[in-house]
Design an enzyme around this catalytic site. Structure first.
Site, PDB file in Angstrom:
ATOM      1  N   ALA A  80       0.847  -1.203   0.000  1.00 57.14           N
ATOM      2  CA  ALA A  80       0.000   0.000   0.000  1.00 57.14           C
ATOM      3  C   ALA A  80       0.879   1.248   0.000  1.00 57.14           C
ATOM      4  CB  ALA A  80      -0.922   0.003   1.214  1.00 57.14           C
ATOM      5  N   VAL A  87       3.900   0.832   2.490  1.00 56.07           N
ATOM      6  CA  VAL A  87       3.920  -0.433   3.215  1.00 56.07           C
ATOM      7  C   VAL A  87       4.366  -1.537   2.259  1.00 56.07           C
ATOM      8  CG1 VAL A  87       2.602  -2.096   4.569  1.00 56.07           C
ATOM      9  CG2 VAL A  87       2.067   0.337   4.735  1.00 56.07           C
ATOM     10  N   LYS A 100       6.428  -0.832   7.237  1.00 58.22           N
ATOM     11  CA  LYS A 100       5.902   0.510   6.958  1.00 58.22           C
ATOM     12  C   LYS A 100       7.065   1.488   6.973  1.00 58.22           C
ATOM     13  CE  LYS A 100       2.681   3.939   8.825  1.00 58.22           C
ATOM     14  NZ  LYS A 100       1.707   4.223   9.899  1.00 58.22           N
ATOM     15  N   ASP A 220      -8.227   6.952  14.790  1.00 59.28           N
ATOM     16  CA  ASP A 220      -8.431   6.799  13.344  1.00 59.28           C
ATOM     17  C   ASP A 220      -8.992   5.410  13.055  1.00 59.28           C
ATOM     18  OD1 ASP A 220      -8.492   7.589  10.710  1.00 59.28           O
ATOM     19  OD2 ASP A 220      -6.365   7.224  10.330  1.00 59.28           O
TER      20      ASP A 220
END
Length: 378
Positions: A80, A87, A100, A220
């Site tokens: 991602a 990532v 990450k 989040d």
């Protein structure tokens, strides 16, 4: 007066080991107007650089307990991408991991405030994640400041990466199931079997209950930040904006998170606490049940205003079992004091009977009604 305090034009003498006076090379005389300041600056800079490097090496000898050995880490391909982070899937010590990487470029690439925010995000994430141990929290393996020794064997799916000396990385267990959002999208807006809905909701609620018991607010909570393992167990990930809950709610303000999932008090910039996560859970629960995105045709400005001023919430289908409907509505109540704690949500979900599919979907079936838009919550 020259640099060492002697008067201009006089010889500079020192005393040798035996106490006899000695003079510099060829009785050198220093004059301020003859000194090459540029050269002195360069020498001073080199000296400070060497001193900084020595200090860095000395400090690095006492590693933090969470620091990884970069020589054991290897990147394979991209999973991602984000604004400042990517990532990767990779290996660490021959084990599959997710990596990450946060990269804010070389010196001067970003404004100082941006760099400070990214550094703060990195340290905050490490500080939170290293303390966590729960089956519904992605397992933290380690982290590192700097990617100087980072090895890559990127395949055709990933362009060769150029990492700066300011790249930081967080290494986590690799979960092959992808994000919860991807899982729901793949379901193509068909209802999930009720027992799977409850299982996913329980995994998420248990993970959040654990975080809140540790005085940690995720801030989040969204389906993109939930990862599934090979057995479809949900695990909470991404603690970049998580923080320890303040004793005084007034110390926690600001629009932090993703707009669609933000509680009204967060959208308004008011003080908030862990119950902002409860609100976000309510939106996620609706998403898990409906396999759809809330407010698909509304702009962010419209959503933000309507959630606060008109009590806008996702529409709950008629077929949704009443106990599940009740949890959604309680969780996204505009009054944060009326929202349940996550441990109560866990108990409510555990008490639900999924043996008959909630009375609306066969236990192992993939068909369900599509009565969206028929009622409006809350």
């Amino acid at each position: 007066m020259d640099l060492d305090g002697t008067q201009e034009g006089k010889k500079v003498s020192t005393t040798n080991v035996e106490g006899r006076p000695s003079v510099g090379k060829k009785d050198m005389i220093f004059r301020a107007d003859k000194i090459d300041l540029k050269s002195l600056d360069a020498k001073l800079e080199r000296h400070l650089s060497r001193a900084w490097s020595r200090n860095k090496m000395e400090s690095h000898k006492t590693k933090e307990e969470w620091e990884i050995d970069m020589l054991k880490l290897e990147l394979r391909y991209i999973i991602a991408r984000g604004t400042y982070g990517i990532v990767y899937r990779g290996t660490y010590d021959n084990h599959d991991v997710a990596v990450k990487l946060l990269d804010w470029g070389e010196e001067g690439a970003l404004f100082a405030s941006e760099t400070a925010a990214l550094q703060s995000s990195f340290w905050q994430e490490v500080a939170v994640w290293k303390k966590l141990d729960h089956p519904n929290i992605t397992r933290f393996i380690g982290a590192s400041m700097g990617a100087v020794n980072l090895k890559t064997s990127l395949d055709d799916r990933s362009p060769q990466a150029a990492f700066s000396s300011r790249t930081c990385c967080v290494v986590l267990e690799y979960l092959p199931g992808g994000t919860l959002k991807q899982f729901l999208i793949r379901n193509n807006q068909k209802k999930l079997p009720y027992k799977i809905v409850i299982q996913l909701a329980l995994d998420l609620s248990r993970g959040l209950s654990y975080l809140h018991s540790k005085k940690i607010v995720h801030r989040d909570v969204k389906t993109e930040n939930m990862i599934l393992d090979s057995k479809r167990t949900l695990k909470i990930a991404d603690f970049g904006v998580a923080r320890v809950e303040a004793q005084n709610p007034c110390e926690m303000t600001g629009e932090t998170g993703t707009l669609v999932y933000m509680a009204p008090e967060v959208l308004q910039g008011k003080p908030y606490d862990r119950r902002c996560d409860v609100y976000s859970f309510g939106i996620c629960l609706w998403e898990i049940y409906c396999c759809d995105m809330p407010y698909p045709n509304l702009s962010e400005i419209t959503i933000s205003s309507a959630v606060v001023r008109q009590n806008l919430r996702p529409k709950i289908p008629r077929c949704c079992p009443k106990p599940l409907t009740s949890i959604m509505r309680r969780c996204w109540d505009a009054n944060h004091e009326k929202r349940p704690d996550m441990d109560e949500v866990v108990r409510l979900l555990e008490d639900m009977d999924t043996s008959k599919g909630g009375g609306m979907i066969p236990v192992d079936g993939d068909l369900g009604c599509f009565c969206f838009g028929s009622t409006r919550g809350p």
